[in-house]
Design a protein around this motif. Structure first.
Motif, short mmCIF file in Angstrom:
data_model
loop_
_atom_site.label_atom_id
_atom_site.label_comp_id
_atom_site.label_asym_id
_atom_site.label_seq_id
_atom_site.Cartn_x
_atom_site.Cartn_y
_atom_site.Cartn_z
N PHE D 8 0.83 -1.20 0.00
CA PHE D 8 0.00 0.00 0.00
C PHE D 8 0.86 1.25 0.00
O PHE D 8 0.43 2.30 0.42
N CYS D 19 0.58 -3.85 -7.95
CA CYS D 19 0.17 -4.80 -6.92
C CYS D 19 -0.47 -4.09 -5.75
O CYS D 19 -0.61 -4.65 -4.67
N ALA D 20 -0.89 -2.86 -5.97
CA ALA D 20 -1.29 -2.01 -4.87
C ALA D 20 -2.38 -2.61 -4.00
O ALA D 20 -2.43 -2.37 -2.81
N SER D 21 -3.24 -3.41 -4.60
CA SER D 21 -4.40 -3.82 -3.83
C SER D 21 -4.26 -5.22 -3.24
O SER D 21 -5.22 -5.78 -2.74
N VAL D 22 -3.10 -5.79 -3.33
CA VAL D 22 -2.93 -7.16 -2.83
C VAL D 22 -2.80 -7.16 -1.31
O VAL D 22 -2.01 -6.44 -0.74
N GLN D 23 -3.61 -7.94 -0.69
CA GLN D 23 -3.55 -8.13 0.75
C GLN D 23 -3.55 -9.62 1.00
O GLN D 23 -4.13 -10.37 0.25
N LEU D 130 -10.88 -8.67 -4.03
CA LEU D 130 -10.38 -7.32 -3.74
C LEU D 130 -10.78 -6.90 -2.33
O LEU D 130 -10.03 -6.22 -1.64
N LYS D 131 -12.00 -7.26 -1.95
CA LYS D 131 -12.52 -6.87 -0.63
C LYS D 131 -13.58 -7.89 -0.22
O LYS D 131 -14.54 -8.10 -0.95
#
Lengths: 166, 166, 166, 166
Positions: D8, D19-23, D130-131
């Motif tokens: 992030f 890869c900003a949204s990888v959790q 994503l969520k």
């Protein structure tokens, strides 16, 4: 002083809202019905699923599907993918009615909303062109789930199609 | 034997197509007009842009915007973001008309199609609920670009809104 | 025998999934940075909102926004329309980096998903081109809500842009 | 003073963008693999098309399809509806990995972008959450067209799924 065509009467939105975007559409190709029939006959996946063309007018297209066991998803209702396929091809059919001879359309993107689980014995779909442009056509499809003589709007989608020459 | 409500007459899709999904909607909250007015008055971004509520009925909402210089994008027409904001808030207003007292809605996703560059002095928007569910409401918005007394459908969007209690 | 480029290694999807669609992009116009800066400077609505360009590379674009009171919706968080505007313009900026000299882009449609209410003092947005075609470019934007030094993905959108000559 | 988790890192968007949204995602149901397998086995339309599950991890799902003649549209490439079905079911599979025992998911809407005509002998699809919310899950799917040992991103979609108890 203001002269609005009847279906664009935004000054009294109460009355016209639902039909606000309806315009009469002009076919460019006198053989547009033959062309759209060909789009359906030559698409293997469409005949494989059992989707049938019922209606062709300039700017619109209608289809139907008798629901079979193999169209179901895990919970028994018709799979979202069957509905998307029907909506996509019917939108493409409606776009096809407004092409010039020799042109064809290709889906570049679409969006589906599923309003109700499609527990149905038959699906009906209406495709309507919102805007027929030189390089892009925008169309909508509504899919109805029919059971026991009752018809309910099950899904609605919006489609952007590229207009290709040849 | 078959009894279809008039707007769902899929057996003769030719006639009913454009209005196929229109249903009469029932407000649950007798003060729904006050509630929707509040959604517009308390949203700072909406009053900042100059978006005004013009029409509230059960299941629908109408708005207008006098176009200002600061609404423009690089080529002089109204920015896609202004149109999306208007479409989103008007769809939210239409969803708001069908809530029970104490509920509110929140946009979870939407999709906009831009049909024509909005070269306009005024925008008008109509929001209409397609399906009011227990936890999700689906609504549509049509945005019209008005110039020299002519009104053209500039954009159309579909909105999924979460219905929240309190 | 199989030779997959590293980011398209679909045979081991576990490792590559998140970055599967990343490709290195080639700018066609050596002055692409100047061009993208101009897209931001000349769009009145963007400077009016306070959206600032932070980053330009071939195929990508970054922006930021200090949240102001007038960006809020009724519940105090940033309005979905502000976020959509930022995502749209940043996606357009990323598409702009790959144009040939003299071309421009225009949003034809987009879809936003709002993952979390954007309770934030600052927004950051990254736009990335998924596919730069001859007539259409597909791009994505991610919008992050920043508060108290914490950054959370608040929204993600997909954009179809028409590539126009002149 | 600012401590951003690595994926992030919006302060240096250049590095992290793709890869900003990888959790990392946490499964809630220890038997999530069995559950996802069941979603695929019991969906008649999926086995009818020949879509096979290849990969299940918390937050992600992979599938493959050997292209057959009946998957084609009029111009010989794979029909947009086949690709949408695969993308939808794989997104649903990825969402399914994060459910609690007894829950299920249902597609409420999705949006597909077709980046290239899928002239392919095989399709591969990766679904990623994503969520994962309490009532809604947002997921993405990427579909790759494979031919002659080459793999190309053919389509990408975003999916909103309702999380239902029982």
């Amino acid at each position: 002083m203001f002269q609005f065509p009847i279906f664009f009467d935004v000054l009294s939105p109460r009355k016209s809202r639902a039909c606000a975007s309806v315009q009469s559409m002009q076919a460019q190709n006198p053989e547009f019905r033959e062309y759209v029939r060909k789009i359906f006959e030559s698409a293997r996946f469409i005949s494989h699923l059992g989707i049938e063309l019922t209606d062709i007018e300039a700017g619109t297209c209608g289809t139907r599907l008798t629901v079979r066991a193999e169209h179901a998803q895990q919970d028994g209702v018709v799979h979202a993918g069957v509905i998307a396929t029907m909506a996509d091809h019917t939108a493409g059919g409606s776009a096809g009615t407004l092409l010039r001879k020799g042109q064809r359309v290709l889906s570049v993107e679409f969006k589906m909303n599923y309003l109700r689980p499609a527990a149905a014995t038959e699906l009906r779909c209406n495709g309507t062109v919102l805007k027929a442009g030189r390089t892009l056509t925008i169309a909508e499809s509504e899919v109805f789930a029919i059971r026991n003589g009752e018809s309910k709007l099950a899904a609605k989608g919006t489609f952007t199609l590229a207009v290709l020459d040849g």
